[in-house]
Design a protein around this motif. Structure first.
Motif, PDB file in Angstrom:
ATOM      1  N   ASP A 139     -23.585 -20.723  16.116  1.00 28.79           N
ATOM      2  CA  ASP A 139     -23.443 -21.190  17.808  1.00 28.79           C
ATOM      3  C   ASP A 139     -23.040 -20.498  18.511  1.00 28.79           C
ATOM      4  O   ASP A 139     -23.133 -20.888  19.681  1.00 28.79           O
ATOM      5  CB  ASP A 139     -23.589 -23.258  17.923  1.00 28.79           C
ATOM      6  N   TYR A 140     -21.550 -20.258  17.746  1.00 25.24           N
ATOM      7  CA  TYR A 140     -20.257 -19.420  19.244  1.00 25.24           C
ATOM      8  C   TYR A 140     -21.151 -18.294  19.576  1.00 25.24           C
ATOM      9  O   TYR A 140     -21.262 -17.837  20.503  1.00 25.24           O
ATOM     10  CB  TYR A 140     -19.255 -19.910  18.121  1.00 25.24           C
ATOM     11  N   ARG A 141     -21.650 -17.475  18.117  1.00 28.63           N
ATOM     12  CA  ARG A 141     -21.742 -15.933  17.901  1.00 28.63           C
ATOM     13  C   ARG A 141     -23.035 -16.171  19.383  1.00 28.63           C
ATOM     14  O   ARG A 141     -23.509 -15.387  20.314  1.00 28.63           O
ATOM     15  CB  ARG A 141     -22.401 -15.593  17.298  1.00 28.63           C
ATOM     16  N   ILE A 142     -24.699 -16.929  18.865  1.00 29.05           N
ATOM     17  CA  ILE A 142     -25.319 -17.017  19.561  1.00 29.05           C
ATOM     18  C   ILE A 142     -25.095 -17.259  21.362  1.00 29.05           C
ATOM     19  O   ILE A 142     -25.624 -16.986  22.696  1.00 29.05           O
ATOM     20  CB  ILE A 142     -26.650 -18.516  19.816  1.00 29.05           C
ATOM     21  N   ALA A 143     -23.869 -18.584  21.506  1.00 32.86           N
ATOM     22  CA  ALA A 143     -23.252 -18.668  22.717  1.00 32.86           C
ATOM     23  C   ALA A 143     -23.139 -17.994  23.660  1.00 32.86           C
ATOM     24  O   ALA A 143     -22.723 -17.552  24.605  1.00 32.86           O
ATOM     25  CB  ALA A 143     -22.599 -20.125  23.238  1.00 32.86           C
ATOM     26  N   ARG A 144     -22.145 -16.676  22.303  1.00 31.90           N
ATOM     27  CA  ARG A 144     -21.539 -15.442  23.439  1.00 31.90           C
ATOM     28  C   ARG A 144     -22.469 -14.862  24.305  1.00 31.90           C
ATOM     29  O   ARG A 144     -22.791 -14.275  25.282  1.00 31.90           O
ATOM     30  CB  ARG A 144     -20.599 -15.204  22.261  1.00 31.90           C
ATOM     31  N   LEU A 145     -23.815 -14.280  23.655  1.00 35.23           N
ATOM     32  CA  LEU A 145     -25.298 -13.439  24.139  1.00 35.23           C
ATOM     33  C   LEU A 145     -25.374 -14.328  24.905  1.00 35.23           C
ATOM     34  O   LEU A 145     -25.585 -13.896  26.008  1.00 35.23           O
ATOM     35  CB  LEU A 145     -26.638 -13.565  23.122  1.00 35.23           C
ATOM     36  N   LEU A 146     -25.583 -15.371  25.300  1.00 34.89           N
ATOM     37  CA  LEU A 146     -25.583 -16.702  26.789  1.00 34.89           C
ATOM     38  C   LEU A 146     -25.417 -16.652  27.954  1.00 34.89           C
ATOM     39  O   LEU A 146     -25.474 -16.294  28.747  1.00 34.89           O
ATOM     40  CB  LEU A 146     -26.284 -17.925  26.327  1.00 34.89           C
ATOM     41  N   THR A 147     -23.805 -16.138  27.041  1.00 33.28           N
ATOM     42  CA  THR A 147     -23.263 -16.201  28.188  1.00 33.28           C
ATOM     43  C   THR A 147     -23.486 -14.697  28.418  1.00 33.28           C
ATOM     44  O   THR A 147     -23.369 -15.050  30.381  1.00 33.28           O
ATOM     45  CB  THR A 147     -21.469 -16.697  27.861  1.00 33.28           C
ATOM     46  N   ALA A 148     -22.954 -14.042  27.445  1.00 32.30           N
ATOM     47  CA  ALA A 148     -22.964 -12.246  28.627  1.00 32.30           C
ATOM     48  C   ALA A 148     -25.124 -12.364  30.147  1.00 32.30           C
ATOM     49  O   ALA A 148     -24.896 -11.604  31.135  1.00 32.30           O
ATOM     50  CB  ALA A 148     -23.626 -11.614  27.372  1.00 32.30           C
ATOM     51  N   LEU A 150     -26.418 -15.437  31.519  1.00 35.36           N
ATOM     52  CA  LEU A 150     -26.153 -15.915  32.274  1.00 35.36           C
ATOM     53  C   LEU A 150     -25.027 -14.928  32.768  1.00 35.36           C
ATOM     54  O   LEU A 150     -25.771 -15.612  34.589  1.00 35.36           O
ATOM     55  CB  LEU A 150     -25.206 -17.073  31.909  1.00 35.36           C
ATOM     56  N   GLY A 151     -24.291 -14.585  33.383  1.00 36.60           N
ATOM     57  CA  GLY A 151     -23.515 -13.705  33.405  1.00 36.60           C
ATOM     58  C   GLY A 151     -23.750 -12.502  34.004  1.00 36.60           C
ATOM     59  O   GLY A 151     -23.801 -12.312  35.719  1.00 36.60           O
ATOM     60  N   THR A 152     -25.305 -12.197  34.134  1.00 37.22           N
ATOM     61  CA  THR A 152     -25.474 -10.588  34.437  1.00 37.22           C
ATOM     62  C   THR A 152     -27.006 -11.511  35.873  1.00 37.22           C
ATOM     63  O   THR A 152     -27.055 -11.251  36.637  1.00 37.22           O
ATOM     64  CB  THR A 152     -26.928 -10.321  33.641  1.00 37.22           C
ATOM     65  N   SER A 153     -27.507 -12.754  35.073  1.00 38.97           N
ATOM     66  CA  SER A 153     -28.423 -13.211  35.634  1.00 38.97           C
ATOM     67  C   SER A 153     -28.003 -13.508  37.023  1.00 38.97           C
ATOM     68  O   SER A 153     -28.063 -13.491  37.935  1.00 38.97           O
ATOM     69  CB  SER A 153     -29.053 -14.357  34.936  1.00 38.97           C
ATOM     70  N   LEU A 154     -27.044 -14.482  37.097  1.00 44.96           N
ATOM     71  CA  LEU A 154     -26.484 -15.377  37.552  1.00 44.96           C
ATOM     72  C   LEU A 154     -25.134 -14.521  39.124  1.00 44.96           C
ATOM     73  O   LEU A 154     -24.815 -15.103  40.175  1.00 44.96           O
ATOM     74  CB  LEU A 154     -25.531 -16.388  37.409  1.00 44.96           C
ATOM     75  N   GLY A 155     -24.494 -13.657  38.242  1.00 40.88           N
ATOM     76  CA  GLY A 155     -23.425 -12.880  38.791  1.00 40.88           C
ATOM     77  C   GLY A 155     -23.946 -12.547  40.725  1.00 40.88           C
ATOM     78  O   GLY A 155     -23.459 -12.790  41.983  1.00 40.88           O
ATOM     79  N   PRO A 156     -25.087 -12.038  40.921  1.00 38.07           N
ATOM     80  CA  PRO A 156     -25.296 -11.549  42.002  1.00 38.07           C
ATOM     81  C   PRO A 156     -26.012 -12.971  43.049  1.00 38.07           C
ATOM     82  O   PRO A 156     -26.123 -12.982  44.559  1.00 38.07           O
ATOM     83  CB  PRO A 156     -26.984 -11.168  41.873  1.00 38.07           C
ATOM     84  N   GLN A 157     -26.274 -14.188  42.264  1.00 34.44           N
ATOM     85  CA  GLN A 157     -25.587 -15.227  43.116  1.00 34.44           C
ATOM     86  C   GLN A 157     -25.075 -15.459  43.538  1.00 34.44           C
ATOM     87  O   GLN A 157     -24.994 -17.197  44.052  1.00 34.44           O
ATOM     88  CB  GLN A 157     -27.015 -16.810  42.733  1.00 34.44           C
ATOM     89  N   LYS A 158     -23.825 -15.118  42.851  1.00 28.72           N
ATOM     90  CA  LYS A 158     -22.063 -15.864  43.426  1.00 28.72           C
ATOM     91  C   LYS A 158     -21.964 -16.627  42.435  1.00 28.72           C
ATOM     92  O   LYS A 158     -21.587 -17.705  43.092  1.00 28.72           O
ATOM     93  CB  LYS A 158     -22.349 -15.996  44.814  1.00 28.72           C
ATOM     94  N   VAL A 159     -22.729 -17.566  41.539  1.00 27.06           N
ATOM     95  CA  VAL A 159     -22.472 -18.576  41.256  1.00 27.06           C
ATOM     96  C   VAL A 159     -20.974 -18.511  40.232  1.00 27.06           C
ATOM     97  O   VAL A 159     -20.882 -17.009  39.523  1.00 27.06           O
ATOM     98  CB  VAL A 159     -23.179 -19.122  40.067  1.00 27.06           C
ATOM     99  N   CYS A 160     -20.013 -19.523  40.129  1.00 31.19           N
ATOM    100  CA  CYS A 160     -19.248 -19.054  39.271  1.00 31.19           C
ATOM    101  C   CYS A 160     -19.423 -18.745  37.516  1.00 31.19           C
ATOM    102  O   CYS A 160     -19.587 -19.522  37.274  1.00 31.19           O
ATOM    103  CB  CYS A 160     -17.865 -20.281  39.355  1.00 31.19           C
ATOM    104  N   GLU A 162     -17.041 -18.390  35.366  1.00 34.71           N
ATOM    105  CA  GLU A 162     -16.386 -18.962  34.617  1.00 34.71           C
ATOM    106  C   GLU A 162     -16.924 -20.207  34.199  1.00 34.71           C
ATOM    107  O   GLU A 162     -17.130 -20.523  33.282  1.00 34.71           O
ATOM    108  CB  GLU A 162     -14.947 -19.825  35.252  1.00 34.71           C
ATOM    109  N   GLY A 163     -18.431 -20.558  34.933  1.00 35.70           N
ATOM    110  CA  GLY A 163     -18.883 -21.960  34.772  1.00 35.70           C
ATOM    111  C   GLY A 163     -19.555 -21.682  33.287  1.00 35.70           C
ATOM    112  O   GLY A 163     -20.780 -21.946  32.286  1.00 35.70           O
ATOM    113  N   THR A 164     -20.132 -20.412  33.103  1.00 30.01           N
ATOM    114  CA  THR A 164     -21.517 -19.695  31.771  1.00 30.01           C
ATOM    115  C   THR A 164     -21.348 -20.231  30.972  1.00 30.01           C
ATOM    116  O   THR A 164     -22.287 -19.932  29.981  1.00 30.01           O
ATOM    117  CB  THR A 164     -21.003 -18.119  31.988  1.00 30.01           C
TER     118      THR A 164
END
Length: 221
Positions: A139-148, A150-160, A162-164
């Motif tokens: 789960d931790y390894r998969i969550a790291r993939l999702l975090t990355a 999400l960061g790529t997806s939500l970064g342009p939307q200026k979402v914090c 740290e919450g990813t």
């Protein structure tokens, strides 16, 4: 070289590494064969059926696995790394939005549970006490993939950003539990389940997206 001469340190290291790799390959081969048997005979075939189908003795299994707990844990670890993680990894795309990312992850889990349920039930039901740790590690390894992603997806939307990370674990936990429930109940279709989970979690992501700032009208004087 005289065969009576002792092996050098390098030669010994190479020999040990080859032996270690051979043992790992043998364990993986046995596990893959066991999972094939489970898929054919159901999630609880029993050790005698497994041994008969493999055409090996229990002694051979003991030479490759210290005990039944080691076999169960090794099977769980192998399954998570070759069946679940690759599906999630291939489902993610650098172009994924929050919505498409959630849908892709949900569909990947639905695919695992609906098309490979006997194997999944076998590895989770027969894992030893450390099985929970193995699932948590995956789960931790998969969550790291999702975090990355999400960061790529939500970064342009200026979402914090740290919450990813908590968002990634929330997505993963919700998807896995919802899909696990679905396999035991199947009160909705697979498509309905994917739509429901995607809508619910997608709404949560949209709630973290900052609203558009209103523009004050410019008064010409």
């Amino acid at each position: 070289m005289n065969i009576d001469e002792p092996l050098s340190t390098t030669e010994l290291d190479d020999t040990v590494e080859r032996w270690r790799k051979s043992k790992i390959d043998r364990r993986h081969s046995l596990i893959d064969d066991i999972l094939s048997i489970v898929r054919s005979h159901g999630h609880d075939p029993g050790l005698d059926v497994i041994v008969d189908e493999l055409g090996v003795s229990k002694t051979l299994l003991r030479r490759n696995f210290t005990d039944s707990a080691d076999l169960a844990d090794a099977t769980l670890s192998r399954y998570m790394s070759v069946e679940i993680e690759p599906r999630i990894r291939s489902a993610l795309s650098p172009r994924s939005t929050g919505h498409t990312l959630i849908r892709a992850v949900t569909e990947a889990y639905v695919d695992v549970f609906s098309h490979d349920l006997p194997a999944y039930l076998y590895v989770t039901a027969h894992s030893a006490a450390s099985g929970g740790e193995l699932i948590a590690d995956a789960d931790y390894r998969i969550a790291r993939l999702l975090t990355a992603a999400l960061g790529t997806s939500l970064g342009p939307q200026k979402v914090c950003t740290e919450g990813t990370t908590p968002m990634a674990f929330a997505i993963l936990g919700t998807v896995r539990l919802c899909v696990h429930w679905w396999t035991t109940q199947e009160l909705v279709t697979a498509d309905e389940l994917v739509d429901c989970v995607t809508t619910m979690l997608g709404g949560g992501i949209r709630g973290m997206t900052p609203p558009l700032k209103s523009v004050e009208p410019h008064i010409i004087t």
